[in-house]
Scaffold this motif. Sequence first.
Motif, PDB file in Angstrom:
ATOM      1  N   THR A 284       0.855  -1.173   0.000  1.00  0.00           N
ATOM      2  CA  THR A 284       0.000   0.000   0.000  1.00  0.00           C
ATOM      3  C   THR A 284       0.898   1.232   0.000  1.00  0.00           C
ATOM      4  OG1 THR A 284      -1.728  -1.150   1.244  1.00  0.00           O
ATOM      5  CG2 THR A 284      -1.783   1.255   1.277  1.00  0.00           C
ATOM      6  N   ARG A 285       0.684   2.122  -0.958  1.00  0.00           N
ATOM      7  CA  ARG A 285       1.596   3.254  -1.134  1.00  0.00           C
ATOM      8  C   ARG A 285       1.180   4.491  -0.333  1.00  0.00           C
ATOM      9  NH1 ARG A 285       5.153   2.215  -5.294  1.00  0.00           N
ATOM     10  NH2 ARG A 285       4.666   0.321  -6.477  1.00  0.00           N
TER      11      ARG A 285
ATOM     12  N   HIS B 103       7.176 -11.965  14.212  1.00  0.00           N
ATOM     13  CA  HIS B 103       5.785 -12.026  14.683  1.00  0.00           C
ATOM     14  C   HIS B 103       5.066 -10.685  14.476  1.00  0.00           C
ATOM     15  CE1 HIS B 103       6.880 -15.868  16.468  1.00  0.00           C
ATOM     16  NE2 HIS B 103       7.882 -15.265  17.080  1.00  0.00           N
ATOM     17  N   LEU B 104       5.189 -10.147  13.261  1.00  0.00           N
ATOM     18  CA  LEU B 104       4.587  -8.868  12.930  1.00  0.00           C
ATOM     19  C   LEU B 104       3.425  -9.047  11.956  1.00  0.00           C
ATOM     20  CD1 LEU B 104       7.868  -6.816  12.417  1.00  0.00           C
ATOM     21  CD2 LEU B 104       6.386  -6.813  14.428  1.00  0.00           C
ATOM     22  N   LYS B 105       2.499  -8.080  11.971  1.00  0.00           N
ATOM     23  CA  LYS B 105       1.358  -8.105  11.063  1.00  0.00           C
ATOM     24  C   LYS B 105       1.570  -7.217   9.843  1.00  0.00           C
ATOM     25  CE  LYS B 105      -2.040  -9.012  14.702  1.00  0.00           C
ATOM     26  NZ  LYS B 105      -3.265  -8.510  15.369  1.00  0.00           N
ATOM     27  N   ARG B 106       2.523  -6.292   9.938  1.00  0.00           N
ATOM     28  CA  ARG B 106       2.788  -5.372   8.824  1.00  0.00           C
ATOM     29  C   ARG B 106       4.220  -4.873   8.916  1.00  0.00           C
ATOM     30  NH1 ARG B 106      -0.362  -3.741  12.389  1.00  0.00           N
ATOM     31  NH2 ARG B 106      -2.234  -4.182  11.188  1.00  0.00           N
ATOM     32  N   LEU B 107       4.729  -4.397   7.781  1.00  0.00           N
ATOM     33  CA  LEU B 107       6.101  -3.898   7.718  1.00  0.00           C
ATOM     34  C   LEU B 107       6.142  -2.583   6.944  1.00  0.00           C
ATOM     35  CD1 LEU B 107       8.015  -7.152   6.675  1.00  0.00           C
ATOM     36  CD2 LEU B 107       8.188  -6.014   8.891  1.00  0.00           C
TER      37      LEU B 107
ATOM     38  N   VAL C  75       3.363  -2.845   3.912  1.00  0.00           N
ATOM     39  CA  VAL C  75       2.871  -4.129   3.424  1.00  0.00           C
ATOM     40  C   VAL C  75       2.353  -4.928   4.611  1.00  0.00           C
ATOM     41  CG1 VAL C  75       5.141  -5.282   3.569  1.00  0.00           C
ATOM     42  CG2 VAL C  75       3.417  -6.125   1.976  1.00  0.00           C
ATOM     43  N   SER C  76       1.189  -5.525   4.452  1.00  0.00           N
ATOM     44  CA  SER C  76       0.550  -6.290   5.516  1.00  0.00           C
ATOM     45  C   SER C  76       0.476  -7.762   5.142  1.00  0.00           C
ATOM     46  CB  SER C  76      -0.860  -5.762   5.776  1.00  0.00           C
ATOM     47  OG  SER C  76      -1.702  -6.042   4.655  1.00  0.00           O
TER      48      SER C  76
END
Length: 239
Positions: free
Chosen positions: A10-11, A116-120, A133-134
């Motif tokens: 996602t931008r 253990h992440l949901k997004r970066l 990014v998810s």
Amino acid sequence: MPYLVSDVMTRTVVALREGAAFKDVARTMRRWNVSALPVLDGGHRVIGVVSEADLLPKEILRDPDADPDRHGRSSGAFGLAKADAVSAEDLMNAPAVTVRADETVARAARVMARHHLKRLPVVDGEGVLQGIVSRTDLLRVFLRDDADIAEEVRRDVVARLFAAPAEPIRVEVRDGVVTLTGRVRDTSLVPVVTRRVRTVEGVVDVDCALSGPPRRPDLDPDLPDDARTARSGGAGTVV
């Protein structure tokens, strides 16, 4: 070519300045309905990430029955340092775990799983924010059409590994599961083709039913070995 992070990220990203006040952080999360926000320095470089969990210690210590010493000794977000935070810089987890826009989706998935992440946050070579990014973004590759997957397997895997198969190799894809059938001259390549197909974006599983060339029939199954030699005209021919 494998899918890159830039293909799925996602931008448009909501981010915080390092000096953003505690209440501004909470308002921004609520307004945009997000659970974590990247924190930027003056050059738009990502220096940390603030999540909802980082805001909770202040609320926990409002409880009159809370034990400050116990929370102060605890590790992670539930410490006195987080409870006393008044800005994004105090709240954030640093350094931020990020991923480059030109890295593969598979690489991003490994980083997420490891930490253990949901997004970066997605950054360029200088660490400047490019997007986010998810987990949901990474799963888009599995929405790829079966016909597209089949075409790539035929063109980039089968055609390259088996230039002259014993018979045409059939590639069928249903719900992301690739089935390979046919005969090949070199069966040592069967494990290789299976591994290569698994790397194609959108592949869920591989059912490889490739086999070697058919065996030549034994025309004289009941003749003794010396008689077979005689029929072939070899040494020891009986006349």
